[in-house]
Motif scaffolding. Structure first.
Motif, mmCIF file in Angstrom:
data_model
loop_
_atom_site.group_PDB
_atom_site.id
_atom_site.type_symbol
_atom_site.label_atom_id
_atom_site.label_comp_id
_atom_site.label_asym_id
_atom_site.label_seq_id
_atom_site.Cartn_x
_atom_site.Cartn_y
_atom_site.Cartn_z
ATOM 1 N N ARG A 197 40.342 -17.380 -26.493
ATOM 2 C CA ARG A 197 41.693 -17.731 -27.182
ATOM 3 C C ARG A 197 41.398 -18.182 -28.615
ATOM 4 N NH1 ARG A 197 44.784 -22.825 -27.364
ATOM 5 N NH2 ARG A 197 47.105 -22.069 -27.473
ATOM 6 N N GLU A 198 40.394 -18.792 -28.799
ATOM 7 C CA GLU A 198 40.010 -19.198 -30.289
ATOM 8 C C GLU A 198 39.776 -17.719 -31.188
ATOM 9 O OE1 GLU A 198 39.905 -22.296 -31.921
ATOM 10 O OE2 GLU A 198 40.867 -22.839 -29.926
ATOM 11 N N ARG A 199 39.096 -16.852 -30.603
ATOM 12 C CA ARG A 199 39.157 -15.763 -31.581
ATOM 13 C C ARG A 199 40.426 -15.093 -31.614
ATOM 14 N NH1 ARG A 199 34.987 -15.077 -27.559
ATOM 15 N NH2 ARG A 199 36.023 -13.496 -26.575
ATOM 16 N N ASP A 200 41.097 -14.899 -30.687
ATOM 17 C CA ASP A 200 42.594 -14.363 -30.673
ATOM 18 C C ASP A 200 43.278 -15.268 -31.743
ATOM 19 O OD1 ASP A 200 41.809 -12.577 -29.043
ATOM 20 O OD2 ASP A 200 43.009 -13.299 -27.165
ATOM 21 N N LEU A 201 43.270 -16.574 -31.907
ATOM 22 C CA LEU A 201 44.095 -17.284 -32.637
ATOM 23 C C LEU A 201 43.776 -16.957 -33.969
ATOM 24 C CD1 LEU A 201 44.288 -20.791 -30.788
ATOM 25 C CD2 LEU A 201 46.193 -19.009 -31.133
ATOM 26 N N SER A 202 42.582 -16.721 -34.389
ATOM 27 C CA SER A 202 42.246 -16.706 -35.849
ATOM 28 C C SER A 202 42.751 -15.126 -36.352
ATOM 29 C CB SER A 202 40.550 -16.599 -36.125
ATOM 30 O OG SER A 202 39.907 -15.500 -35.198
ATOM 31 N N LYS A 203 42.871 -14.156 -35.438
ATOM 32 C CA LYS A 203 43.285 -12.940 -35.801
ATOM 33 C C LYS A 203 44.734 -13.031 -35.759
ATOM 34 C CE LYS A 203 40.076 -10.335 -32.973
ATOM 35 N NZ LYS A 203 39.844 -9.727 -31.433
ATOM 36 N N VAL A 204 45.529 -13.776 -35.060
ATOM 37 C CA VAL A 204 47.004 -14.052 -35.317
ATOM 38 C C VAL A 204 47.354 -14.581 -36.697
ATOM 39 C CG1 VAL A 204 49.046 -15.300 -34.250
ATOM 40 C CG2 VAL A 204 47.414 -13.955 -32.747
ATOM 41 N N ALA A 205 46.293 -15.746 -36.933
ATOM 42 C CA ALA A 205 46.732 -16.410 -38.248
ATOM 43 C C ALA A 205 46.532 -15.461 -39.455
ATOM 44 C CB ALA A 205 45.884 -17.538 -38.324
ATOM 45 N N ARG A 206 45.564 -14.247 -39.433
ATOM 46 C CA ARG A 206 45.459 -13.473 -40.505
ATOM 47 C C ARG A 206 46.702 -12.574 -40.512
ATOM 48 N NH1 ARG A 206 40.213 -13.358 -38.305
ATOM 49 N NH2 ARG A 206 40.310 -11.409 -37.453
ATOM 50 N N SER A 207 47.143 -12.115 -39.466
ATOM 51 C CA SER A 207 48.096 -11.112 -39.261
ATOM 52 C C SER A 207 49.490 -11.766 -40.039
ATOM 53 C CB SER A 207 48.504 -10.730 -37.967
ATOM 54 O OG SER A 207 47.342 -9.789 -37.256
ATOM 55 N N LYS A 208 49.687 -13.180 -39.416
ATOM 56 C CA LYS A 208 50.819 -13.641 -39.995
ATOM 57 C C LYS A 208 50.668 -13.832 -41.456
ATOM 58 C CE LYS A 208 52.475 -17.377 -37.709
ATOM 59 N NZ LYS A 208 52.440 -18.379 -36.740
ATOM 60 N N ALA A 209 49.629 -14.213 -42.050
ATOM 61 C CA ALA A 209 49.419 -14.410 -43.487
ATOM 62 C C ALA A 209 49.550 -13.230 -44.018
ATOM 63 C CB ALA A 209 48.025 -14.897 -43.826
ATOM 64 N N GLY A 210 49.035 -11.902 -43.599
ATOM 65 C CA GLY A 210 49.414 -10.917 -44.400
ATOM 66 C C GLY A 210 50.864 -10.324 -44.325
ATOM 67 N N PHE A 211 51.517 -10.480 -43.190
ATOM 68 C CA PHE A 211 52.988 -10.458 -43.066
ATOM 69 C C PHE A 211 53.844 -11.209 -44.003
ATOM 70 C CE2 PHE A 211 57.022 -11.109 -40.594
ATOM 71 C CZ PHE A 211 57.352 -9.411 -40.387
ATOM 72 N N LYS A 212 53.460 -12.546 -44.064
ATOM 73 C CA LYS A 212 54.249 -13.406 -45.230
ATOM 74 C C LYS A 212 53.757 -13.034 -46.692
ATOM 75 C CE LYS A 212 55.599 -17.822 -45.877
ATOM 76 N NZ LYS A 212 55.730 -19.085 -45.198
ATOM 77 N N ALA A 213 52.602 -12.468 -46.729
ATOM 78 C CA ALA A 213 52.115 -11.985 -48.038
ATOM 79 C C ALA A 213 52.884 -10.737 -48.578
ATOM 80 C CB ALA A 213 50.660 -11.500 -48.011
ATOM 81 N N MET A 214 53.594 -10.047 -47.595
ATOM 82 C CA MET A 214 54.344 -8.983 -47.944
ATOM 83 C C MET A 214 55.931 -9.224 -48.028
ATOM 84 S SD MET A 214 52.701 -5.649 -45.804
ATOM 85 C CE MET A 214 52.965 -6.355 -44.163
ATOM 86 N N GLY A 215 56.174 -10.440 -48.063
ATOM 87 C CA GLY A 215 57.476 -11.051 -48.175
ATOM 88 C C GLY A 215 58.373 -11.139 -47.139
ATOM 89 N N PHE A 216 57.737 -11.091 -45.840
ATOM 90 C CA PHE A 216 58.547 -11.428 -44.754
ATOM 91 C C PHE A 216 58.083 -12.433 -43.938
ATOM 92 C CE2 PHE A 216 58.413 -6.759 -45.687
ATOM 93 C CZ PHE A 216 59.765 -6.468 -45.339
ATOM 94 N N TRP A 217 59.022 -12.990 -42.915
ATOM 95 C CA TRP A 217 58.591 -14.276 -42.027
ATOM 96 C C TRP A 217 59.651 -14.100 -41.082
ATOM 97 C CZ3 TRP A 217 60.453 -14.639 -47.071
ATOM 98 C CH2 TRP A 217 61.881 -15.225 -47.194
ATOM 99 N N TYR A 218 59.263 -14.792 -39.954
ATOM 100 C CA TYR A 218 60.015 -15.036 -38.777
ATOM 101 C C TYR A 218 60.765 -16.301 -38.896
ATOM 102 C CZ TYR A 218 57.362 -11.284 -36.628
ATOM 103 O OH TYR A 218 56.932 -10.005 -36.402
ATOM 104 N N THR A 219 62.203 -16.296 -38.857
ATOM 105 C CA THR A 219 62.875 -17.457 -38.824
ATOM 106 C C THR A 219 63.032 -18.199 -37.312
ATOM 107 O OG1 THR A 219 65.094 -16.227 -38.671
ATOM 108 C CG2 THR A 219 64.121 -16.639 -40.617
ATOM 109 N N SER A 220 63.162 -17.353 -36.305
ATOM 110 C CA SER A 220 63.106 -17.919 -34.997
ATOM 111 C C SER A 220 62.799 -17.018 -33.802
ATOM 112 C CB SER A 220 64.544 -18.493 -34.614
ATOM 113 O OG SER A 220 65.404 -17.417 -34.586
ATOM 114 N N PHE A 221 62.505 -17.606 -32.787
ATOM 115 C CA PHE A 221 62.008 -16.371 -31.628
ATOM 116 C C PHE A 221 63.041 -17.157 -30.502
ATOM 117 C CE2 PHE A 221 58.373 -16.231 -34.442
ATOM 118 C CZ PHE A 221 57.734 -15.089 -34.013
#
Length: 114
Positions: free
Chosen positions: A16-40
């Motif tokens: 899980r710790e390894r997976d969470l770091s991958k998710v954090a990098r993906s989210k940062a890349g998504f936001k760097a491209m000008g996108f973000w999630y507002t709700s789920f």
């Protein structure tokens, strides 16, 4: 809702710790491209629970809707979504069930075994 450490095996916690770091990098890349999630919104429907000895397998369907926003267009009122069949595997340890493995969205499924 998230599981307390006593409800997860050491091997699962390490993965899980390894997976969470991958998710954090993906989210940062998504936001760097000008996108973000507002709700789920996520709905889980349990399809089956099989218990064999000290192990249990919970099979469930996950239906998720996501709302996004972008720098260029602002918030969207049209959700994107997906539906997946998931499986979570647990083992009994004393008075608690511990998560051993999961497909993706799993933290709510453990409550069925309490």
């Amino acid at each position: 809702m998230s599981l307390a450490g006593e409800h997860m095996t050491a091997a699962y916690l390490s993965k899980r710790e390894r997976d969470l770091s991958k998710v954090a990098r993906s989210k940062a890349g998504f936001k760097a491209m000008g996108f973000w999630y507002t709700s789920f919104s996520t709905k889980l429907t349990v399809e089956s629970v099989e218990v064999t000895g000290s192990e249990a397998s919970v099979r469930f369907k996950e239906l998720t809707e996501e709302y996004q926003a972008s720098t260029a267009n602002g918030p969207s009122s049209i959700p994107s979504g997906y539906s997946l069949v998931q499986t979570a595997t647990f083992r009994s340890s004393g008075d608690v069930w511990q998560l051993m493995s999961k497909s993706y969205c799993w933290e709510r499924a453990w409550r069925l075994l309490k």
